[in-house]
Design an enzyme around this catalytic site. Structure first.
Site, PDB file in Angstrom:
ATOM      1  N   ASP A 152      -9.618  17.636 -15.984  1.00 52.32           N
ATOM      2  CA  ASP A 152      -9.843  16.238 -16.344  1.00 52.32           C
ATOM      3  C   ASP A 152      -9.462  16.098 -17.816  1.00 52.32           C
ATOM      4  O   ASP A 152     -10.124  16.634 -18.693  1.00 52.32           O
ATOM      5  CB  ASP A 152     -11.310  15.856 -16.097  1.00 52.32           C
ATOM      6  N   TYR A 204     -17.914  15.063 -16.181  1.00 51.10           N
ATOM      7  CA  TYR A 204     -18.357  13.674 -16.108  1.00 51.10           C
ATOM      8  C   TYR A 204     -19.419  13.552 -14.994  1.00 51.10           C
ATOM      9  O   TYR A 204     -19.270  14.171 -13.925  1.00 51.10           O
ATOM     10  CB  TYR A 204     -17.142  12.791 -15.806  1.00 51.10           C
ATOM     11  N   LYS A 212     -10.229   4.644 -19.715  1.00 46.49           N
ATOM     12  CA  LYS A 212     -10.601   5.026 -21.059  1.00 46.49           C
ATOM     13  C   LYS A 212      -9.396   4.879 -22.013  1.00 46.49           C
ATOM     14  O   LYS A 212      -8.951   3.784 -22.208  1.00 46.49           O
ATOM     15  CB  LYS A 212     -11.174   6.443 -21.040  1.00 46.49           C
ATOM     16  N   ARG A 247       0.818  -1.216   0.000  1.00 47.28           N
ATOM     17  CA  ARG A 247       0.000   0.000   0.000  1.00 47.28           C
ATOM     18  C   ARG A 247       0.851   1.264   0.000  1.00 47.28           C
ATOM     19  O   ARG A 247       0.385   2.347  -0.356  1.00 47.28           O
ATOM     20  CB  ARG A 247      -0.991   0.006   1.186  1.00 47.28           C
TER      21      ARG A 247
HETATM   22  C1  LIG Z   1     -15.110   7.747 -16.868  1.00 45.32           C
HETATM   23  C2  LIG Z   1     -14.704   9.103 -16.485  1.00 45.32           C
HETATM   24  C3  LIG Z   1     -14.367   9.414 -15.167  1.00 45.32           C
HETATM   25  C4  LIG Z   1     -14.462   8.412 -14.050  1.00 45.32           C
HETATM   26  O1  LIG Z   1     -13.495   7.397 -14.201  1.00 45.32           O
HETATM   27  P1  LIG Z   1     -13.673   5.905 -13.613  1.00 45.32           P
HETATM   28  O2  LIG Z   1     -12.439   5.238 -14.063  1.00 45.32           O
HETATM   29  O3  LIG Z   1     -14.942   5.355 -14.197  1.00 45.32           O
HETATM   30  O4  LIG Z   1     -13.783   6.037 -12.129  1.00 45.32           O
HETATM   31  C5  LIG Z   1     -13.940  10.696 -14.894  1.00 45.32           C
HETATM   32  N1  LIG Z   1     -13.867  11.632 -15.848  1.00 45.32           N
HETATM   33  C6  LIG Z   1     -14.211  11.379 -17.133  1.00 45.32           C
HETATM   34  C7  LIG Z   1     -14.109  12.458 -18.155  1.00 45.32           C
HETATM   35  C8  LIG Z   1     -14.651  10.112 -17.489  1.00 45.32           C
HETATM   36  O5  LIG Z   1     -15.006   9.867 -18.757  1.00 45.32           O
END
Ligand SMILES: *Cc1c(COP(=O)(O)O)cnc(C)c1O
Length: 406
Positions: free
Chosen positions: A180, A115, A205, A62
């Site tokens: 983001d 998101y 993603k 961890r």
């Molecule tokens: C999917 C997504 C998230 C969240 O990510 P997870 O891996 O599902 O927790 C945050 N920001 C954007 C732009 C996303 O497309």
């Protein structure tokens, strides 16, 4: 040290392979590490607990993992950041940034759309923070004495709204800005180059890219990295080493995947805009979606995400989701295969309905993550699915779509 992006993608986080005598990253699944010298072990615990990038011993899984650290180094390099910290999901990464800047009992300024999960995290105030939503040009006015973070997303999920990062940073003054960067990836955009303090990814993603890893990562300056790492140690939102290994494996093909999908997305966006069943297309590569000229500057290309509104409202949008054959009707994005989803009913379902309407997340909006299939096959699938939408409310499951054979 190769400087070209393609070369860095292939070699980042792999600089010591020759010394190690390996050709692919070693996968270390250890949960604990032998500590022969108690004094040295104690010092390593101290260093890691303070958020050091590494210590002589990893001590405990961890606190540090060498396989995860390699991928973090690679992401830091690609994001032009001092360091990066990996998490078990994008939401865990966003949560860690909020905790690291002291968001509990404090104020956050955020620009919609974000998101759905991020919007919900801020709106519910589950971490103890308050949020003010504002337009990009209102950021300075929205800042209060205890504002600890400005949060933006560009391109924004799901409408692909573009935000000028340097402009937000100027308006934010001393308050750190988090971007983001999930939709753009470091191939197209590096938020730290424009003054952002944090670049955050859902690595689920594009960085993963194959629909088989859930992960998140924060790229930031070395001092801020220590704070984010401390949060990870305390809250335990770790990235599993196996997942980090898969992410590192996906990195060399990132530019190829993004570039190929992006060129198809441009073609699809243009054809969709000319289609009679489509009311509006949102794609950064189309002039009306980029009034401030972000593409070509801050963002090197328009990306591979697009959204479009269909004629006929929710019913028609739902028909299109049902009718696609090769494209998968599913949430998520950035995978080698194309995905289509309905943001208002799925990813942004948790967002306040009025806010959804105000920001274009309407009942007839569909979002497409363009993958690596051949563009003509993608278009054929979208076109046949849209012919169902053109049937409108009269469509039923056993009717043939207009103009398309079985
Ligand atoms: C999917 C997504 C998230 C969240 O990510 P997870 O891996 O599902 O927790 C945050 N920001 C954007 C732009 C996303 O497309």
């Amino acid at each position: 040290m190769p400087q070209g992006l393609g070369s860095r993608l292939v070699h980042a986080g792999r600089d010591d392979f020759r010394t190690l005598g390996v050709h692919c990253p070693p996968l270390d699944r250890s949960t604990t590490y032998p500590l022969a010298d108690l004094d040295a072990g104690g010092r390593d615990v101290d260093r890691l607990a303070e958020g050091a990038h590494h210590a002589d011993s990893s001590v405990y899984g961890r606190l540090h993992n060498p396989t995860v650290a390699r991928w973090e180094d690679a992401i830091a390099e690609l994001e032009h950041a001092g360091g990066a910290v990996a998490f078990g999901s994008g939401m865990a990464a966003i949560t860690a940034v909020l905790l690291a800047v002291g968001a509990p009992r404090r104020h956050v300024v955020a620009v919609r759309p974000l998101y759905g999960g991020t919007d919900h995290l801020l709106t519910t105030g589950i971490l103890g923070s308050r949020v003010s939503w504002c337009a990009p040009h209102e950021v300075a006015d929205a800042i209060e004495d205890d504002t600890c973070l400005v949060m933006v997303e560009t391109p924004g999920n799901p409408t692909l709204q573009l935000v000028d990062i340097a402009d937000i940073v100027a308006r934010a003054g001393d308050v750190p800005v988090a971007v983001d960067n999930t939709f753009a990836t470091p191939i197209l955009q590096r938020p730290l180059d424009h003054g952002a303090a944090y670049s955050i990814h859902s690595a689920t993603k594009y960085l993963g890219g194959h629909g088989d890893v859930t992960a998140g990562v924060v790229a930031t300056t070395p001092d801020r990295c220590a704070g984010v790492r401390q949060v990870r140690i305390l809250t335990g939102a770790l990235l599993d080493p196996q997942a980090a290994w898969l992410l590192h494996r996906s990195l060399p093909t990132l530019a190829a995947r993004v570039t190929i999908a992006q060129s198809s997305a441009q073609v699809l966006a243009e054809r969709l805009a000319a289609h009679p069943a489509v009311v509006r297309v949102r794609y950064p590569g189309m002039g009306d979606s980029d009034p401030d000229g972000i593409v070509g500057g801050q963002m090197k290309g328009p990306g591979a995400m697009l959204a479009f509104e269909v004629e006929g409202g929710y019913a028609a949008a739902s028909q299109v989701m049902k009718a696609v054959e090769m494209i998968t009707p599913a949430v998520s994005l950035g995978s080698v295969d194309s995905l289509i989803e309905h943001p208002a009913a799925l990813t942004h379902r948790v967002v306040d309905e009025q806010a959804r309407d105000e920001h274009g997340v309407t009942a007839n909006l569909l979002r497409v993550s363009v993958g690596m299939e051949d563009v003509e096959d993608l278009w054929a699938d979208l076109a046949q699915a849209l012919s169902w939408a053109e049937l409108g409310d009269t469509a039923s499951d056993d009717e043939e779509p207009v103009g398309v054979g079985s």
